[in-house]
Design a protein around this motif. Structure first.
Motif, PDB file in Angstrom:
ATOM      1  N   SER A   1       0.819  -1.216   0.000  1.00 39.73           N
ATOM      2  CA  SER A   1       0.000   0.000   0.000  1.00 39.73           C
ATOM      3  C   SER A   1       0.857   1.272   0.000  1.00 39.73           C
ATOM      4  CB  SER A   1      -0.934  -0.007   1.202  1.00 39.73           C
ATOM      5  OG  SER A   1      -0.204  -0.206   2.392  1.00 39.73           O
ATOM      6  N   LEU A   2       2.042   1.196   0.615  1.00 33.17           N
ATOM      7  CA  LEU A   2       2.902   2.386   0.613  1.00 33.17           C
ATOM      8  C   LEU A   2       3.552   2.604  -0.762  1.00 33.17           C
ATOM      9  CD1 LEU A   2       4.424   1.976   4.152  1.00 33.17           C
ATOM     10  CD2 LEU A   2       3.118   3.942   3.408  1.00 33.17           C
ATOM     11  N   ASP A   3       3.799   1.502  -1.478  1.00 34.57           N
ATOM     12  CA  ASP A   3       4.279   1.630  -2.861  1.00 34.57           C
ATOM     13  C   ASP A   3       3.223   2.319  -3.715  1.00 34.57           C
ATOM     14  OD1 ASP A   3       6.680   0.289  -2.401  1.00 34.57           O
ATOM     15  OD2 ASP A   3       5.767  -1.672  -2.778  1.00 34.57           O
TER      16      ASP A   3
ATOM     17  N   VAL B   1       1.111   4.475  -2.780  1.00 38.00           N
ATOM     18  CA  VAL B   1       1.156   5.918  -2.515  1.00 38.00           C
ATOM     19  C   VAL B   1       2.270   6.561  -3.357  1.00 38.00           C
ATOM     20  CG1 VAL B   1       1.554   7.684  -0.755  1.00 38.00           C
ATOM     21  CG2 VAL B   1       0.221   5.658  -0.187  1.00 38.00           C
TER      22      VAL B   1
END
Lengths: 260, 85
Positions: free
Chosen positions: B42-44, B46
């Motif tokens: 999920s941070l990728d 972003v």
């Protein structure tokens, strides 16, 4: 198994059960008696959170000693004093058992923790994690900001990059969250390695399934990983994250996979 | 929006994924799943949103992007974004 070994095993089931009850009642007592008193005496929420974290450390230290003296488990720290001066730093550890967080936090005067969603709904723990100002692992957008604020204040943040407990016999993977936070907030990482022999309080067993001999928790505080080389040698932050995560896997999980 | 434009956007998205995450361009097709096949988290996602915002000069709403599963979804949402005035 000899008779005395059998008696010892039954005793450990009893002692473990007692410790579970103690943990639950302790959590509730802190939530409903101790922490509300702090709310009145300490208006500043930051100071209050630090005080709560200090109380958690003390309670966990007593709790660990109770587990040890009652004979439920035995544990030993190697190089715990390294943790004393850690500031503005992530602490990453492998996660073989239910009490890893309890053991590590018992040696950390200040410690923020990244807490998975399920625990925010656990009646015995939600009051505590809330009062301590722990960071919910929820929205990726807010997560980095929350973590970076705490770290800028000089705080120490404990993360288990596996995300949940290790399943014995299954190849573990590390989620990249811890590496993401380290790279994006440019924070060094302290490595803590926990080894439990024979395994106990794992994910797929119940607490009363105690092993034949007393479980020994060896908690080894290792050296810090400096984040700068990973950032400097990578063409983009996402690539630095991947390199760091691979390195974390090598230091946290690879030794485990070899011995099993 | 013509097919050609969609192709262009696909190659832009493909390029972004290669550049950001050192992926192999050949592994990135329209039906490729971001989380399973490309192992993004999920941070990728972003990071990808921020990159696409720079590329298109438009603001992407995070809740819109949460629905995205495949490369095709990314391309479509960029297409929609560019159609908006």
């Amino acid at each position: 198994m000899s008779l005395s070994e059998k008696i010892n095993k039954i005793w450990r089931i009893f002692a473990t059960g007692f410790c579970f009850v103690l943990f639950g009642t302790g959590g509730l007592a802190l939530t409903f008696i101790v922490f509300p008193l702090l709310t009145f005496s300490l208006e500043n929420s930051k100071k209050r959170e630090l005080k709560v974290q200090k109380i958690i450390q003390r309670s966990f230290y007593l709790f660990c000693e109770t587990m040890r003296i009652s004979g439920a488990i035995d544990y030993k720290f190697a190089d715990a004093e390294k943790l004393k001066n850690d500031q503005n730093c992530l602490i990453v550890a492998n996660h073989p058992s239910l009490i890893d967080y309890v053991l590590i936090t018992s040696r950390l005067g200040q410690c923020d923790c990244l807490v998975k969603q399920a625990i925010w709904h656990n009646p015995f723990m939600k009051g505590v994690v809330k009062s301590a100002g722990y960071i919910p692992n929820k929205d990726p957008e807010n997560l980095l900001e929350d973590c970076s604020k705490r770290l800028e204040d000089g705080n120490v943040l404990l993360i288990f990059p596996e995300g949940t407990r290790t399943t014995p016999g299954k190849k573990s993977t590390l989620q990249r969250g811890a590496a993401q936070i380290a790279v994006k907030t440019e924070t060094d990482l302290r490595i803590v390695h926990i080894k439990v022999t024979p395994s106990f309080l794992t994910k797929e067993k119940k607490w009363y399934q105690v092993p034949d001999s007393r479980p020994f928790f060896h908690v080894e505080v290792k050296d810090k990983i400096s984040i700068q080389p990973f950032i400097e040698e990578s063409s983009s932050p996402s690539i630095a994250v991947r390199k760091l995560n691979k390195h974390l896997y090598d230091v946290l999980l690879a030794p485990e996979q070899k011995t099993e | 929006m013509t097919e050609l434009n969609k192709d262009e956007i696909f190659s832009q998205v493909q390029g972004a994924l290669v550049e950001l995450f050192e992926l192999d361009a050949a592994d990135i097709q329209l039906e490729t799943k971001l989380y399973q096949d490309l192992d993004l988290d999920s941070l990728d996602a972003v990071d990808l949103v921020v990159h696409l915002q720079k590329l298109t000069g438009k603001k992407i709403k995070p809740e819109e992007f949460k629905m995205v599963r495949t490369v095709d979804d990314v391309v479509n949402s960029v297409v929609e974004l560019l159609q908006e005035k």
